[in-house]
Design a protein around this motif. Sequence first.
Motif, PDB file in Angstrom:
ATOM      1  N   SER A 128       0.855  -1.195   0.000  1.00 50.06           N
ATOM      2  CA  SER A 128       0.000   0.000   0.000  1.00 50.06           C
ATOM      3  C   SER A 128       0.884   1.236   0.000  1.00 50.06           C
ATOM      4  CB  SER A 128      -0.894   0.010   1.244  1.00 50.06           C
ATOM      5  OG  SER A 128      -1.484   1.286   1.424  1.00 50.06           O
ATOM      6  N   HIS A 129       0.740   2.074  -1.011  1.00 51.21           N
ATOM      7  CA  HIS A 129       1.568   3.285  -1.107  1.00 51.21           C
ATOM      8  C   HIS A 129       1.312   4.243   0.047  1.00 51.21           C
ATOM      9  CE1 HIS A 129       3.237   2.683  -5.220  1.00 51.21           C
ATOM     10  NE2 HIS A 129       2.200   1.884  -5.325  1.00 51.21           N
ATOM     11  N   SER A 130       0.081   4.288   0.509  1.00 49.89           N
ATOM     12  CA  SER A 130      -0.245   5.227   1.585  1.00 49.89           C
ATOM     13  C   SER A 130       0.202   4.735   2.950  1.00 49.89           C
ATOM     14  CB  SER A 130      -1.756   5.494   1.606  1.00 49.89           C
ATOM     15  OG  SER A 130      -2.457   4.285   1.864  1.00 49.89           O
ATOM     16  N   GLN A 131       0.510   3.424   3.084  1.00 49.64           N
ATOM     17  CA  GLN A 131       0.868   2.874   4.391  1.00 49.64           C
ATOM     18  C   GLN A 131       2.341   2.475   4.470  1.00 49.64           C
ATOM     19  OE1 GLN A 131      -0.840   2.396   7.260  1.00 49.64           O
ATOM     20  NE2 GLN A 131       0.898   1.396   8.230  1.00 49.64           N
ATOM     21  N   ASP A 132       2.857   1.797   3.433  1.00 48.03           N
ATOM     22  CA  ASP A 132       4.139   1.110   3.588  1.00 48.03           C
ATOM     23  C   ASP A 132       5.196   1.543   2.576  1.00 48.03           C
ATOM     24  OD1 ASP A 132       3.489  -0.447   5.803  1.00 48.03           O
ATOM     25  OD2 ASP A 132       2.431  -1.903   4.566  1.00 48.03           O
ATOM     26  N   THR A 133       5.155   2.805   2.102  1.00 50.27           N
ATOM     27  CA  THR A 133       6.177   3.247   1.152  1.00 50.27           C
ATOM     28  C   THR A 133       7.570   3.182   1.764  1.00 50.27           C
ATOM     29  OG1 THR A 133       4.663   4.662  -0.086  1.00 50.27           O
ATOM     30  CG2 THR A 133       6.992   5.184  -0.222  1.00 50.27           C
ATOM     31  N   ASP A 134       7.723   3.684   2.994  1.00 54.51           N
ATOM     32  CA  ASP A 134       9.043   3.686   3.638  1.00 54.51           C
ATOM     33  C   ASP A 134       9.542   2.264   3.880  1.00 54.51           C
ATOM     34  OD1 ASP A 134       9.140   6.419   3.667  1.00 54.51           O
ATOM     35  OD2 ASP A 134       8.361   6.619   5.699  1.00 54.51           O
ATOM     36  N   LEU A 135       8.679   1.409   4.437  1.00 60.57           N
ATOM     37  CA  LEU A 135       9.078   0.037   4.708  1.00 60.57           C
ATOM     38  C   LEU A 135       9.333  -0.723   3.418  1.00 60.57           C
ATOM     39  CD1 LEU A 135       9.599  -2.266   6.641  1.00 60.57           C
ATOM     40  CD2 LEU A 135       7.134  -2.708   6.733  1.00 60.57           C
ATOM     41  N   GLY A 136       8.488  -0.494   2.402  1.00 61.53           N
ATOM     42  CA  GLY A 136       8.680  -1.171   1.125  1.00 61.53           C
ATOM     43  C   GLY A 136      10.013  -0.816   0.491  1.00 61.53           C
TER      44      GLY A 136
END
Length: 627
Positions: free
Chosen positions: A10-18
Amino acid sequence: MKYKAFLSYSHSQDTDLGTSLEKALEKFAKPTFKRRALEIFRDANDLSAAADLGEKIRTGLEESEYFICMACEKYAQSKWCAREAEWWRDHKSIDTFLIVLTQGEILWDESTNDFDWNVTTAIPKVLSGAFNGEPFYVDFRNLGPKEKLTLENPEFKNRVVLLAATLHGKSIGDMVGEAVKQHKRTVRLRNAAISVLSILLVAVIIALFYAVSQKNRALLSSYLANAQAQFTEDPTRSLRLAEYAWNFAQENDFPTAEAGELITKVFYSGFGFYQEQTDDMPDFESMENSAPRVARTPFESRVLQLTDSILNTVPKDNYLSNQSDLYIDSENKSAILAVSSNAVGFTQLYFIETADFYINRVHVQLPGFVGFTGYIQDIDISNDGTYTVLGSANGKTAVLDNAFYRSNPDKNRFKDRAILMAEEGYPVRGISFLNDDDLIGVASFGSTYKNGYREDLPQTTYYFKTAAFPYIELRNDDSEQGNSSLDSFYYITPDDPQNNDPFTWFHFAQSLHSKDGAVIAQFPDAEGVKLESVESPDGNYLASYKAVFNKHSEQLIALDLDFIDNPGVAICFSTDSKYFKVSYLDGLERIFPLDPQTILKRINKVEIMGNIAHLSPADKTRFLIED
């Protein structure tokens, strides 16, 4: 396959973790001479505008060996994420579907051999019935901020190993051993290279650093010298050069004290700073005199009679015409007449009051506004009667506060708001308040001689923001927030609510607030002005009735209060030494920010200082400034 894994998130939730997970998987156990240990597909673009998965996503899915689902509540709710998972379910083996739990819950129901959808919130329901048994997932929840999402963090690294082992087809032990072996090999090769090149590299770096440092020090000295040289010629250019010098010193880790003190000197010099000219500036081409005023009320008629009488008594110069302007406040039955005569040598303000048409005359004597080169060429009073501006032959324009001149003509109450100076210093030929008194337009003409005759050069027009004052000025106005500043961005309150007498509490401990209520500075009880200097808490500043000085007794801000041993005026520094305050018994205060960073923010705050002109391309070339 081109990619080892397709990273779905999810771009809105996990951009940093991804992003961190992608980098970690590509880096973990990476062979020395390869860019990556394996290739990961991660689409960094938001798919919300797409009608379908799109060619790029489909290609990534088709050419990936594994699917990494970064499960969370927003992932489960996203139709785009669900479509990616659904495509993999329909076209690939579910055994290659790996789950990374980042937020929310996953619970397997043995009785239904499916997820317990009453509890599970992190998995899209398109995966219902997709697994033959409880799938294994790696819990990446609660790993902290993105700064901790690196292989240097043992918690993050231990979880990455679980995924990496699957993707590499190795056991966890073998995976860790391979990472250690590759790391040792890389370290040996790196150390060998460093041993060969270090001596030459260090020598080159030292020489280069020294050369660059010497060049930059010379540039900084040049910027400071040019800013100082422009101080009395073009204060606006001087201010911008000092600003550039301070930023340059900070960027190059040079001492910033000299540049900071220069910014302070220029900013509080009493000069105004002209505005960046834009296409929406008001038209200021015509300098013709306005039509004679026609009286509409008996009061106006009486004022015009008095004005004519006054003007007839003002001596005429043999060569130069007198200048004047009249302001009439019919509602409050008061008027202001400003008259300048070179024969007298100074400007006079006449305040005509209602009671028996009492006339209070005040002399305005300003340095640089007397004599032949300083004679007044034009006068204008603002539409609301607050300010009077005087334009002189030496290119200077003075902004006068009429209320201060009327109430305290013989005392320095900051009556002279600013001296406006343009670049060329050509004689002022016309001045006018514009845009509902928000701007002051100043038109000037230079001259040249051709074949023995003087010829005017094209008109140059500068615009100044009328109330662009560098200090924070506060008066007791009984507002809801206490005493608000002239620019409306600050207000001040007494620390002791019992000291609420507006004629005394300005001398006691106070707190300065921004308009949103945040405390900007705290001031102790002020001290009456005397011959001895007052020292700031950090020891970097001194203040007396004459000026504010640095710790070397070099003047930064001229005050000239002329109130020695007078309890009606007091001074103090804020508890953090970043502000200096002058207060009067009748409720007027001026607060001077001293910290260069705070000053620079105020300089560039358009709502307060307007859009002060920046250095032109020609200036940057002239003063060796690189963008």
